[in-house]
Design a protein around this motif. Structure first.
Motif, PDB file in Angstrom:
ATOM      1  N   THR A  65     114.616 -10.115  58.563  1.00  0.00           N
ATOM      2  CA  THR A  65     114.348 -11.497  58.938  1.00  0.00           C
ATOM      3  C   THR A  65     114.723 -11.806  60.385  1.00  0.00           C
ATOM      4  O   THR A  65     114.804 -12.967  60.768  1.00  0.00           O
ATOM      5  N   GLY A  66     114.914 -10.752  61.181  1.00  0.00           N
ATOM      6  CA  GLY A  66     115.347 -10.952  62.569  1.00  0.00           C
ATOM      7  C   GLY A  66     114.397 -11.829  63.379  1.00  0.00           C
ATOM      8  O   GLY A  66     114.836 -12.711  64.107  1.00  0.00           O
ATOM      9  N   ARG A  67     113.102 -11.574  63.240  1.00  0.00           N
ATOM     10  CA  ARG A  67     112.179 -12.336  64.075  1.00  0.00           C
ATOM     11  C   ARG A  67     112.019 -13.768  63.583  1.00  0.00           C
ATOM     12  O   ARG A  67     111.748 -14.658  64.379  1.00  0.00           O
ATOM     13  N   ASP A 122     107.646 -15.194  70.808  1.00  0.00           N
ATOM     14  CA  ASP A 122     108.395 -16.143  69.977  1.00  0.00           C
ATOM     15  C   ASP A 122     108.775 -17.368  70.784  1.00  0.00           C
ATOM     16  O   ASP A 122     108.658 -18.495  70.308  1.00  0.00           O
ATOM     17  N   GLY A 123     109.213 -17.133  72.023  1.00  0.00           N
ATOM     18  CA  GLY A 123     109.589 -18.252  72.878  1.00  0.00           C
ATOM     19  C   GLY A 123     108.417 -19.191  73.119  1.00  0.00           C
ATOM     20  O   GLY A 123     108.535 -20.404  72.949  1.00  0.00           O
ATOM     21  N   VAL A 124     107.266 -18.620  73.491  1.00  0.00           N
ATOM     22  CA  VAL A 124     106.090 -19.451  73.776  1.00  0.00           C
ATOM     23  C   VAL A 124     105.663 -20.219  72.525  1.00  0.00           C
ATOM     24  O   VAL A 124     105.417 -21.430  72.570  1.00  0.00           O
ATOM     25  N   PHE A 125     105.583 -19.527  71.381  1.00  0.00           N
ATOM     26  CA  PHE A 125     105.221 -20.203  70.131  1.00  0.00           C
ATOM     27  C   PHE A 125     106.214 -21.331  69.824  1.00  0.00           C
ATOM     28  O   PHE A 125     105.814 -22.445  69.478  1.00  0.00           O
ATOM     29  N   ALA A 126     107.507 -21.034  69.954  1.00  0.00           N
ATOM     30  CA  ALA A 126     108.535 -22.017  69.603  1.00  0.00           C
ATOM     31  C   ALA A 126     108.421 -23.253  70.492  1.00  0.00           C
ATOM     32  O   ALA A 126     108.558 -24.389  70.019  1.00  0.00           O
TER      33      ALA A 126
END
Lengths: 216, 216, 216, 216
Positions: free
Chosen positions: A5-7, B13-17
Motif C-alpha cells: 500500500t506504499g503508493r 502521484d504529486g501531480v495527481f494529488a
C-alpha cells in the motif's frame, strides 16, 4: 509479507499535505484605503480572528485526520478495490473540509454562523463514517492486514472510530441550536483522537516486541 | 529485477494529488448583501449545485485515472524516454481536466452547457488515447515490464484501455446533441473502470501466487 | 553504497509537481455578459490561445527540467551543503518559470510581447546555469557520485548541460529583436533535451550491464 | 533498527514543497491600461521589487527550514505522539510564513512596513521554538533516536537550535524600532543555519565511518 500500500499512502500524503496547506490561501491580506496607517492595518488583522481560528482548527483537524490515516494504513498491507475507493472517499472529504471551514470563517461574525457550523459539523460526521467504512472493509479480510495484528487490536481500532460516531452526530444535532458548543465538542473530539492515537501506538510497540520475541 | 520507475510514480502521484485537490478552489464562497441572512446563504449554496457536481465528478474521475496509473506502472519496471514522455502527456491531461471541469461547472446552467460538456468529453477521449499510448510503448518492449507478467495479462490490460476508446468517442459525438446523456455515459465508464480495476487486481494476485509457487 | 539523496528527490519532486500543476490556475474561465451564448464563449476560449500555448510550453519545459533533475540525481548518491543549496536554486527557478510564463501569456497579444519573452528566455538562461552549477558541485567530488559512474559519463553529462548555455544565451539575446524566433529556439532546445535524455539512458543501461558482468 | 518516520517525512516534505511553491502565487501580474506599453510594464514590474524580495526571502527561509527538518528527522528513528504533534506545529508555522511574508510584501512600501516586519520576525521566533520543542521531545528518549548518535551530537544539535532563540528574539524586539535591520538579522541567521548545516553533516559522516568501522 511485503507492504503493497506504499503508493496509496504516498498519494494520500500528497492530498492531505495540499489540503492542509491550501487553507492558508483563505487568509486574506487586508486592503488599506488612502490615508490608513499601521493602526488600521492592525485593527483589520485583529478583526480577521475568525479566519485565523478557522485556519488553526482546520489545520489541526486535517492533521489529526492524517495521523489517523497513517495509523490505519500502517495496519493494512494488501489493497483491494474496496479499500482504494473507501480511501478515495476519505480524501474527497479531506478536500471538502477546506471548503466548509472557509465557509465557516467567512460567516462566523454574521447571522449565518449557525448554518455554516452545522455544515462544518456535518462534514465531520461524514469523515468519521468514511474512516469506519475503510477499517470495516479492511478488517473484514484478515489477509489484507499486517500479519502480526491480533483480534484485540483490530477490535480496538474499530471501537476507536465507532465510538466517535455518536459524538460527532451529537455535535451535528446540537449545532442547530447551540452552534458554538457544537464547535467546541468537535475540537474536544480532535484532542481525544490526538490522545488516543498515542495509546494505540504503545500497543503496537508492545505487540511488535512480543512478535519479535517469538521469532527470535 | 529492481523497479526503476519509483521516482516517476512519486512525481506523478504529486501531480495527481495536486490536480485533485486544486478542484476545491473552484468552489466559490457565496457573497451576501446587506440584510441577507442564513436563508439566502442556504439558497445560494444550493444554487451552486452544478459546481458541487462538477467537483465530485472531476474528483472521482481523476481518482480513477490515478488508480489506473497506479495499476499501469505497477507492471512497468524499467523506463525509457518514450514512456517518460507519454507519462508527461497523461499528467498534462490530468491538469487539463481541472480546467475543463471548472468550465463545465461555470456554464452548466446557461445555454453554453452543451459546448462545455463537449469540451469536457473531448478531454477524456485524449486521456484514453494517452493511456493507450503509454501501455503500447511499454508493452512493445517486454524487458521493460514486470518479469512475471504473462502475454495474457499484457493483452488484457491493452484491451481494457482499448475498448474504452470507442465509448469515449461515442460520448464525445453524442455530446453535440444530447449533452447530459453524454456526461452520464462518461460517468458510467468511470464506474466501469472502477469495477474492472478489481478484476485485474485479482488476476495479478493469482499470477503472483503461481509465480511464487514455481519459485519455492 | 546506499543512496542518501532520497529525501532531496522527494522534496524536489513535490516542488516540480506543484509548480507544473499550478500553471493551470493561470487559465482563466471567460465571463459572459447578459445575452451572450455558446458562440461568444467559443470565441473567447479561442481568443485565449496564447494562454493555452504558454500553459503547454511551460508544462513541458518544467517537465523536461524534472526529467533532467531526475537524471542528475540518479547519479548523485551522497549530499553536501553545496549540493543542497544549488538544488534550492534550481527549485527557486522552477517556481519562477510559472510566473514568467504567466507574464508572457498575459501580454503575448500586446505590444509588450517582446519584453515578456525576453524575461521568459532570461529565466531559462538562469535555469541552465543552475543545472551546470549543481553538476559542477557534485562531480567535483567523486565520492558523492554513483560508484559505477565513469569519467566519460561524468563528462558527457557536463557537456550536455554546458552546450545548452550558449544556445540559451543566443535565444535570450535574439529575444530583444526577434522575440517569436527566440521562443521557437527555446522550444527546439527542450525537444533536444528530451531527445538527449534518451541517449544518456541507453549509456547508463550499457554501463550497468557491464558493471553487473564484472560483479557476477 | 528500521526507520519508522518515513511517512512523517513524506507528509512534511509535501507541506514544505507546497508552502514554498505557493509563495509564487503572491507575485501579481501587473495590469496595463489602454495605451500603456512595454515601458509601463517594465516600470510596474520593477515597482514590485518588495514582492520579489519577499518571495526570495521566504523561499530560502522555508528552504532552510526544510533542510533543518531533514537533518532533525534523519536522527529520529521512532515516533511517538509528542513528536508527531510537535512536527504538526512546525508544519503549521511553515504555512504561516507564506501568509506573513505576503503581508510584508504588500505593505513594505507603506507606513505599515514596521508592523508587518514585526509580525514576520515574530513568526520566526515561534518557528525556532517549535524546532527546539521537537528536538527536546525527541532527544528526551534515546530509544527514539538513531542508534549510533552520541551524547555530543545530541547536545550539538540542541545548542544549534537553542542559540538561535535569543537572536530571533533580539530581531523581533529590534523590529519595533529598526525594522529593516531586524529583517537583515533574520537573513543573516538563515545564512548561519545554511552554513552550520554543513558542519553537522561532516560530523555525521565521520560518525558513520567510525560506526561502520566498529561493525566490520
Amino acid at each position: 509479507m511485503e507492504k503493497e500500500t506504499g503508493r496509496i499512502e504516498a498519494f494520500s500524503d500528497g492530498v492531505f499535505a495540499i489540503a492542509i496547506t491550501l487553507l492558508v490561501l483563505e487568509l486574506h491580506i487586508p486592503e488599506l484605503k488612502e490615508g490608513e496607517g499601521p493602526k488600521d492595518l492592525l485593527f483589520k488583522l485583529v478583526a480577521q480572528w475568525p479566519g485565523y481560528l478557522a485556519f488553526m482548527l482546520s489545520f489541526f483537524s486535517i492533521f489529526i485526520m492524517w495521523v489517523n490515516h497513517h495509523k490505519l494504513f500502517k495496519q493494512i498491507y494488501k489493497r483491494n478495490t474496496a479499500i482504494m475507493f473507501s480511501n478515495g472517499i476519505i480524501l474527497f472529504l479531506v478536500c471538502c473540509v477546506s471548503y466548509t471551514s472557509a465557509l465557516m470563517a467567512n460567516f462566523y461574525d454574521t447571522p449565518s454562523r449557525q448554518l455554516t457550523i452545522t455544515i462544518y459539523s456535518g462534514t465531520f460526521v461524514l469523515v468519521n463514517l468514511s474512516y469506519n467504512l475503510c477499517w470495516f472493509l479492511a478488517s473484514r479480510d484478515r489477509s489484507l492486514l499486517r500479519p502480526e495484528l491480533g483480534e484485540t487490536e483490530i477490535k480496538k481500532i474499530r471501537n476507536n472510530y465507532f465510538y466517535g460516531l455518536p459524538t460527532y452526530l451529537a455535535a451535528f444535532a446540537l449545532s442547530f441550536y447551540f452552534s458554538v458548543t457544537a464547535l467546541a465538542i468537535n475540537v474536544l473530539l480532535w484532542v481525544f483522537w490526538a490522545g488516543s492515537s498515542g495509546k494505540i501506538e504503545v500497543k503496537n510497540k508492545m505487540m511488535a516486541k512480543s512478535f519479535f520475541k517469538t521469532n527470535n
